[in-house]
Motif scaffolding. Structure first.
Motif, PDB file in Angstrom:
ATOM      1  N   GLY A   1      49.092 102.152 -16.327  1.00 57.19           N
ATOM      2  CA  GLY A   1      49.564 101.448 -17.547  1.00 57.19           C
ATOM      3  C   GLY A   1      48.655 101.772 -18.685  1.00 57.19           C
ATOM      4  O   GLY A   1      47.814 102.697 -18.593  1.00 57.19           O
ATOM      5  N   THR A   2      48.890 101.008 -19.951  1.00 60.61           N
ATOM      6  CA  THR A   2      48.094 101.218 -21.122  1.00 60.61           C
ATOM      7  C   THR A   2      47.611 100.026 -21.588  1.00 60.61           C
ATOM      8  O   THR A   2      48.155  99.145 -21.629  1.00 60.61           O
ATOM      9  N   LEU A   3      46.262 100.137 -21.788  1.00 56.55           N
ATOM     10  CA  LEU A   3      45.615  98.978 -22.285  1.00 56.55           C
ATOM     11  C   LEU A   3      45.806  99.120 -23.868  1.00 56.55           C
ATOM     12  O   LEU A   3      45.524  99.888 -24.475  1.00 56.55           O
ATOM     13  N   GLU A   4      46.110  97.765 -24.324  1.00 51.16           N
ATOM     14  CA  GLU A   4      46.274  97.529 -25.787  1.00 51.16           C
ATOM     15  C   GLU A   4      45.059  96.666 -26.298  1.00 51.16           C
ATOM     16  O   GLU A   4      45.078  95.352 -25.836  1.00 51.16           O
ATOM     17  N   GLY A   5      43.982  97.043 -26.958  1.00 51.96           N
ATOM     18  CA  GLY A   5      43.302  96.243 -27.728  1.00 51.96           C
ATOM     19  C   GLY A   5      42.536  95.556 -26.461  1.00 51.96           C
ATOM     20  O   GLY A   5      41.806  95.930 -25.675  1.00 51.96           O
ATOM     21  N   THR A   6      42.392  94.042 -26.668  1.00 51.59           N
ATOM     22  CA  THR A   6      41.527  93.157 -25.623  1.00 51.59           C
ATOM     23  C   THR A   6      42.250  92.792 -24.273  1.00 51.59           C
ATOM     24  O   THR A   6      41.550  92.169 -23.358  1.00 51.59           O
ATOM     25  N   HIS A   7      43.472  93.233 -23.933  1.00 52.45           N
ATOM     26  CA  HIS A   7      44.320  92.912 -22.997  1.00 52.45           C
ATOM     27  C   HIS A   7      43.462  93.503 -21.636  1.00 52.45           C
ATOM     28  O   HIS A   7      43.034  94.684 -21.669  1.00 52.45           O
ATOM     29  N   VAL A   8      43.469  92.847 -20.638  1.00 52.22           N
ATOM     30  CA  VAL A   8      43.117  92.957 -19.309  1.00 52.22           C
ATOM     31  C   VAL A   8      44.490  93.135 -18.368  1.00 52.22           C
ATOM     32  O   VAL A   8      45.170  92.198 -18.233  1.00 52.22           O
TER      33      VAL A   8
ATOM     34  N   ILE B   1      30.574  94.358 -11.530  1.00 53.10           N
ATOM     35  CA  ILE B   1      30.472  94.281 -12.997  1.00 53.10           C
ATOM     36  C   ILE B   1      31.377  95.335 -13.682  1.00 53.10           C
ATOM     37  O   ILE B   1      31.380  96.299 -13.199  1.00 53.10           O
ATOM     38  N   PRO B   2      32.061  94.818 -14.889  1.00 55.05           N
ATOM     39  CA  PRO B   2      32.981  96.161 -15.573  1.00 55.05           C
ATOM     40  C   PRO B   2      31.774  96.794 -16.139  1.00 55.05           C
ATOM     41  O   PRO B   2      30.887  96.706 -16.871  1.00 55.05           O
TER      42      PRO B   2
ATOM     43  N   VAL C   1      41.401  96.103 -14.866  1.00 51.68           N
ATOM     44  CA  VAL C   1      41.130  97.178 -15.844  1.00 51.68           C
ATOM     45  C   VAL C   1      41.062  96.661 -17.193  1.00 51.68           C
ATOM     46  O   VAL C   1      42.060  95.996 -17.659  1.00 51.68           O
ATOM     47  N   LEU C   2      40.032  96.989 -17.757  1.00 47.44           N
ATOM     48  CA  LEU C   2      39.688  96.729 -19.384  1.00 47.44           C
ATOM     49  C   LEU C   2      39.061  97.719 -19.966  1.00 47.44           C
ATOM     50  O   LEU C   2      38.756  98.819 -19.465  1.00 47.44           O
ATOM     51  N   GLN C   3      39.086  97.558 -21.388  1.00 43.08           N
ATOM     52  CA  GLN C   3      38.416  98.423 -22.221  1.00 43.08           C
ATOM     53  C   GLN C   3      37.193  97.965 -22.713  1.00 43.08           C
ATOM     54  O   GLN C   3      36.937  96.741 -22.601  1.00 43.08           O
ATOM     55  N   ASP C   4      35.967  98.847 -23.350  1.00 41.87           N
ATOM     56  CA  ASP C   4      34.960  98.581 -23.695  1.00 41.87           C
ATOM     57  C   ASP C   4      35.035  97.484 -25.053  1.00 41.87           C
ATOM     58  O   ASP C   4      36.181  97.762 -25.721  1.00 41.87           O
ATOM     59  N   HIS C   5      34.265  96.347 -25.257  1.00 39.68           N
ATOM     60  CA  HIS C   5      34.682  95.578 -26.109  1.00 39.68           C
ATOM     61  C   HIS C   5      34.581  96.182 -27.510  1.00 39.68           C
ATOM     62  O   HIS C   5      35.444  95.815 -28.194  1.00 39.68           O
ATOM     63  N   ALA C   6      33.868  97.263 -27.727  1.00 37.85           N
ATOM     64  CA  ALA C   6      34.003  97.974 -29.133  1.00 37.85           C
ATOM     65  C   ALA C   6      35.352  98.553 -29.411  1.00 37.85           C
ATOM     66  O   ALA C   6      35.886  98.227 -30.471  1.00 37.85           O
ATOM     67  N   ALA C   7      35.745  99.425 -28.323  1.00 35.90           N
ATOM     68  CA  ALA C   7      37.079 100.124 -28.443  1.00 35.90           C
ATOM     69  C   ALA C   7      38.121  99.099 -28.583  1.00 35.90           C
ATOM     70  O   ALA C   7      39.227  99.242 -29.401  1.00 35.90           O
TER      71      ALA C   7
ATOM     72  N   VAL D   1      37.178 102.948 -20.746  1.00 37.71           N
ATOM     73  CA  VAL D   1      37.861 102.222 -19.624  1.00 37.71           C
ATOM     74  C   VAL D   1      36.987 101.919 -18.420  1.00 37.71           C
ATOM     75  O   VAL D   1      36.316 102.767 -18.190  1.00 37.71           O
ATOM     76  N   GLY D   2      37.206 100.822 -18.118  1.00 31.49           N
ATOM     77  CA  GLY D   2      36.407 100.254 -16.818  1.00 31.49           C
ATOM     78  C   GLY D   2      36.948  99.347 -16.138  1.00 31.49           C
ATOM     79  O   GLY D   2      38.163  98.906 -16.456  1.00 31.49           O
ATOM     80  N   PHE D   3      36.550  99.017 -14.776  1.00 31.64           N
ATOM     81  CA  PHE D   3      37.259  97.895 -13.822  1.00 31.64           C
ATOM     82  C   PHE D   3      36.228  97.166 -13.398  1.00 31.64           C
ATOM     83  O   PHE D   3      35.173  97.242 -13.295  1.00 31.64           O
ATOM     84  N   PHE D   4      36.781  95.871 -12.763  1.00 32.69           N
ATOM     85  CA  PHE D   4      35.986  94.746 -12.273  1.00 32.69           C
ATOM     86  C   PHE D   4      36.764  94.337 -10.943  1.00 32.69           C
ATOM     87  O   PHE D   4      37.982  94.767 -10.844  1.00 32.69           O
ATOM     88  N   VAL D   5      36.073  93.881 -10.098  1.00 28.84           N
ATOM     89  CA  VAL D   5      36.612  93.361  -8.837  1.00 28.84           C
ATOM     90  C   VAL D   5      36.085  91.882  -8.733  1.00 28.84           C
ATOM     91  O   VAL D   5      34.887  91.469  -8.673  1.00 28.84           O
ATOM     92  N   LYS D   6      36.863  90.831  -8.412  1.00 27.11           N
ATOM     93  CA  LYS D   6      36.575  89.564  -8.106  1.00 27.11           C
ATOM     94  C   LYS D   6      37.017  89.101  -6.838  1.00 27.11           C
ATOM     95  O   LYS D   6      38.202  89.429  -6.271  1.00 27.11           O
TER      96      LYS D   6
END
Length: 137
Positions: A46-53, A91-92, A115-121, A77-82
């Motif tokens: 997929g494609t991450l847009e802004g702050t979407h996870v 941790i992401p 899957v998420l993006q670094d906060h600054a990006a 781009v990074g990922f986390f597991v819960k």
């Protein structure tokens, strides 16, 4: 067509196109593998847009091993597991390219891989394509 009507028509078309892209994005974010995973592999992208996870839910039985491999061209781009209770197991971390992470399920339940993006990006509104490979054995 008079100018006010052209403006209104153009505005309606832009809103419809924007709504359509948001719906496609929402579908990607909410897509989850269905049913118990058992043993096998799932591939999502997929494609991450802004702050979407983008979150994917994986039902696992106690003792199954969950493996996560994430590919992304952007280092943001990074990922986390819960676990099933929502506690972070991983941790992401940005720059998930070609990094394999695995764990053995301590208890049965539905685990979440996000899957998420670094906060600054993300705050800059940047988009980032990713490919996620999940397997359970």
């Amino acid at each position: 067509m008079k100018a006010p009507y052209r403006f209104t028509f153009g505005l309606v078309v832009l809103l419809a196109l924007g709504w359509g892209s948001n719906m496609a994005q929402a579908q990607d974010i909410l897509s989850t593998p269905t049913g118990p995973l058992g043993t096998g592999k799932k591939n999502m992208s997929g494609t991450l847009e802004g702050t979407h996870v983008a979150e994917y839910r994986m039902p696992l039985q106690q003792g199954q091993t969950l493996s996560v491999l994430c590919h992304a061209r952007k280092s943001s781009v990074g990922f986390f597991v819960k676990d099933p209770e929502g506690e972070l197991l991983s941790i992401p971390r940005p720059n998930c390219a070609h990094k394999l992470w695995s764990m053995s399920a301590i208890k049965s339940g539905t685990y979440t891989v996000g899957v998420l993006q670094d906060h600054a990006a993300a705050l800059k509104g940047q988009g980032a394509f990713y490919r996620l490979h999940l397997s359970a054995q």
